[in-house]
Design a protein around this motif. Structure first.
Motif, PDB file in Angstrom:
ATOM      1  N   ALA A 123       0.834  -1.207   0.000  1.00  0.00           N
ATOM      2  CA  ALA A 123       0.000   0.000   0.000  1.00  0.00           C
ATOM      3  C   ALA A 123       0.869   1.256   0.000  1.00  0.00           C
ATOM      4  O   ALA A 123       0.597   2.205  -0.744  1.00  0.00           O
ATOM      5  N   PHE A 124       1.912   1.261   0.818  1.00  0.00           N
ATOM      6  CA  PHE A 124       2.821   2.409   0.861  1.00  0.00           C
ATOM      7  C   PHE A 124       3.479   2.627  -0.497  1.00  0.00           C
ATOM      8  O   PHE A 124       3.515   3.748  -1.020  1.00  0.00           O
ATOM      9  N   SER A 125       4.001   1.549  -1.076  1.00  0.00           N
ATOM     10  CA  SER A 125       4.711   1.643  -2.356  1.00  0.00           C
ATOM     11  C   SER A 125       3.792   2.125  -3.471  1.00  0.00           C
ATOM     12  O   SER A 125       4.169   2.992  -4.271  1.00  0.00           O
ATOM     13  N   LEU A 126       2.582   1.581  -3.524  1.00  0.00           N
ATOM     14  CA  LEU A 126       1.646   1.984  -4.573  1.00  0.00           C
ATOM     15  C   LEU A 126       1.211   3.438  -4.395  1.00  0.00           C
ATOM     16  O   LEU A 126       1.116   4.188  -5.369  1.00  0.00           O
ATOM     17  N   ALA A 127       0.969   3.860  -3.161  1.00  0.00           N
ATOM     18  CA  ALA A 127       0.581   5.254  -2.918  1.00  0.00           C
ATOM     19  C   ALA A 127       1.687   6.212  -3.349  1.00  0.00           C
ATOM     20  O   ALA A 127       1.420   7.234  -3.998  1.00  0.00           O
ATOM     21  N   GLN A 128       2.933   5.885  -3.008  1.00  0.00           N
ATOM     22  CA  GLN A 128       4.050   6.740  -3.411  1.00  0.00           C
ATOM     23  C   GLN A 128       4.179   6.773  -4.936  1.00  0.00           C
ATOM     24  O   GLN A 128       4.429   7.813  -5.517  1.00  0.00           O
ATOM     25  N   HIS A 177       0.968   7.547   4.111  1.00  0.00           N
ATOM     26  CA  HIS A 177       0.885   7.210   5.528  1.00  0.00           C
ATOM     27  C   HIS A 177      -0.482   6.579   5.838  1.00  0.00           C
ATOM     28  O   HIS A 177      -0.573   5.563   6.523  1.00  0.00           O
ATOM     29  N   SER A 178      -1.533   7.203   5.325  1.00  0.00           N
ATOM     30  CA  SER A 178      -2.882   6.676   5.560  1.00  0.00           C
ATOM     31  C   SER A 178      -3.068   5.325   4.885  1.00  0.00           C
ATOM     32  O   SER A 178      -3.688   4.421   5.457  1.00  0.00           O
ATOM     33  N   ALA A 179      -2.538   5.175   3.683  1.00  0.00           N
ATOM     34  CA  ALA A 179      -2.636   3.888   2.988  1.00  0.00           C
ATOM     35  C   ALA A 179      -1.932   2.796   3.780  1.00  0.00           C
ATOM     36  O   ALA A 179      -2.449   1.679   3.923  1.00  0.00           O
ATOM     37  N   THR A 180      -0.770   3.113   4.326  1.00  0.00           N
ATOM     38  CA  THR A 180       0.020   2.129   5.066  1.00  0.00           C
ATOM     39  C   THR A 180      -0.693   1.665   6.321  1.00  0.00           C
ATOM     40  O   THR A 180      -0.848   0.464   6.559  1.00  0.00           O
ATOM     41  N   ALA A 222      -4.110  -2.152   9.470  1.00  0.00           N
ATOM     42  CA  ALA A 222      -5.267  -2.427  10.333  1.00  0.00           C
ATOM     43  C   ALA A 222      -6.236  -3.406   9.669  1.00  0.00           C
ATOM     44  O   ALA A 222      -6.720  -4.349  10.315  1.00  0.00           O
ATOM     45  N   VAL A 223      -6.512  -3.206   8.401  1.00  0.00           N
ATOM     46  CA  VAL A 223      -7.449  -4.097   7.693  1.00  0.00           C
ATOM     47  C   VAL A 223      -6.864  -5.502   7.598  1.00  0.00           C
ATOM     48  O   VAL A 223      -7.572  -6.500   7.820  1.00  0.00           O
ATOM     49  N   ALA A 224      -5.583  -5.616   7.291  1.00  0.00           N
ATOM     50  CA  ALA A 224      -4.963  -6.938   7.186  1.00  0.00           C
ATOM     51  C   ALA A 224      -4.987  -7.673   8.520  1.00  0.00           C
ATOM     52  O   ALA A 224      -5.269  -8.874   8.570  1.00  0.00           O
ATOM     53  N   VAL A 279      -6.092  12.146   2.620  1.00  0.00           N
ATOM     54  CA  VAL A 279      -6.054  11.118   3.666  1.00  0.00           C
ATOM     55  C   VAL A 279      -7.108  10.049   3.388  1.00  0.00           C
ATOM     56  O   VAL A 279      -6.843   8.848   3.502  1.00  0.00           O
ATOM     57  N   LEU A 280      -8.300  10.478   3.008  1.00  0.00           N
ATOM     58  CA  LEU A 280      -9.366   9.525   2.683  1.00  0.00           C
ATOM     59  C   LEU A 280      -8.973   8.656   1.490  1.00  0.00           C
ATOM     60  O   LEU A 280      -9.178   7.433   1.511  1.00  0.00           O
ATOM     61  N   ALA A 281      -8.366   9.244   0.470  1.00  0.00           N
ATOM     62  CA  ALA A 281      -7.933   8.473  -0.703  1.00  0.00           C
ATOM     63  C   ALA A 281      -6.882   7.442  -0.305  1.00  0.00           C
ATOM     64  O   ALA A 281      -6.919   6.302  -0.767  1.00  0.00           O
ATOM     65  N   GLY A 282      -5.956   7.818   0.573  1.00  0.00           N
ATOM     66  CA  GLY A 282      -4.953   6.867   1.054  1.00  0.00           C
ATOM     67  C   GLY A 282      -5.587   5.732   1.841  1.00  0.00           C
ATOM     68  O   GLY A 282      -5.203   4.567   1.690  1.00  0.00           O
ATOM     69  N   ALA A 283      -6.572   6.068   2.685  1.00  0.00           N
ATOM     70  CA  ALA A 283      -7.242   5.044   3.488  1.00  0.00           C
ATOM     71  C   ALA A 283      -8.010   4.065   2.595  1.00  0.00           C
ATOM     72  O   ALA A 283      -7.970   2.846   2.807  1.00  0.00           O
ATOM     73  N   VAL A 284      -8.685   4.584   1.591  1.00  0.00           N
ATOM     74  CA  VAL A 284      -9.431   3.718   0.655  1.00  0.00           C
ATOM     75  C   VAL A 284      -8.457   2.816  -0.104  1.00  0.00           C
ATOM     76  O   VAL A 284      -8.707   1.613  -0.262  1.00  0.00           O
ATOM     77  N   LEU A 285      -7.333   3.381  -0.534  1.00  0.00           N
ATOM     78  CA  LEU A 285      -6.311   2.585  -1.227  1.00  0.00           C
ATOM     79  C   LEU A 285      -5.800   1.471  -0.316  1.00  0.00           C
ATOM     80  O   LEU A 285      -5.700   0.308  -0.733  1.00  0.00           O
ATOM     81  N   GLY A 286      -5.488   1.789   0.927  1.00  0.00           N
ATOM     82  CA  GLY A 286      -5.008   0.782   1.876  1.00  0.00           C
ATOM     83  C   GLY A 286      -6.025  -0.319   2.116  1.00  0.00           C
ATOM     84  O   GLY A 286      -5.674  -1.499   2.192  1.00  0.00           O
TER      85      GLY A 286
END
Length: 168
Positions: A36-41, A70-73, A78-80, A150-157
């Motif tokens: 998630a971190f890598s894809l967001a970056q 950060h939010s994606a990570t 947490a989801v995992a 932040v919301l976009a990162g959370a959805v991506l994660g």
């Protein structure tokens, strides 16, 4: 000293000795967070191009921007954990609290610190050339995130962990 070995211990030892070693870590939460971190970056390069019509590969290594890595990570983590261990355990509780703190900090303290840096840079630019601070290197002003980032990162994660769980 005599040790008692249960059937479950023996079965677990046999299973672990039979499985081939893996190059990739088998820790699903850790791997989900890393992906998630890598894809967001990586996506920041494209969102920068879409917004500013220029390619900037440095965005892959910088903070701030769309989506929040950060939010994606922390969301992926947490989801995992929730998918792997359930939502009733202490590991999930810790991950959710961590995610909440990180996302709150990204939209609060870090966002406002970035805005202050932007104003300070503008003030320094307006100083006369003979002023001692006129040649100071500008402060980084891309520190925090807007709530949408932040919301976009959370959805991506969330989606990364969910998809990785499905494909396991």
């Amino acid at each position: 000293m005599n040790e008692v070995v249960t059937a479950a211990d023996a079965a677990a030892a046999a299973a672990s000795s039979l499985s081939p070693p893996s190059i990739l870590p088998s820790n699903f939460p850790l791997l989900s967070a890393f992906v998630a971190f890598s894809l967001a970056q990586f996506l920041k390069v494209f969102t920068t191009w879409f917004k500013e019509k220029r390619w900037d590969s440095k965005r892959m290594l910088s903070s701030g921007g769309m989506p929040s890595s950060h939010s994606a990570t922390v969301t992926a983590l947490a989801v995992a954990i929730g998918l792997q261990e359930g939502t009733g355990g202490p590991a999930f509780a810790i991950a959710v609290v961590l995610a909440s703190v990180v996302m709150y900090d990204a939209t609060g303290v870090r966002l406002h610190a970035g805005r202050q840096a932007e104003l300070l840079n503008q003030i320094v630019c307006e100083l006369p050339p003979e002023h001692p601070l006129s040649n100071v290197r500008p402060l980084r002003d891309s520190l925090g995130h807007t709530p949408v980032q932040v919301l976009a990162g959370a959805v991506l994660g969330f989606f990364i962990s969910s998809l990785m769980r499905i494909t396991q």
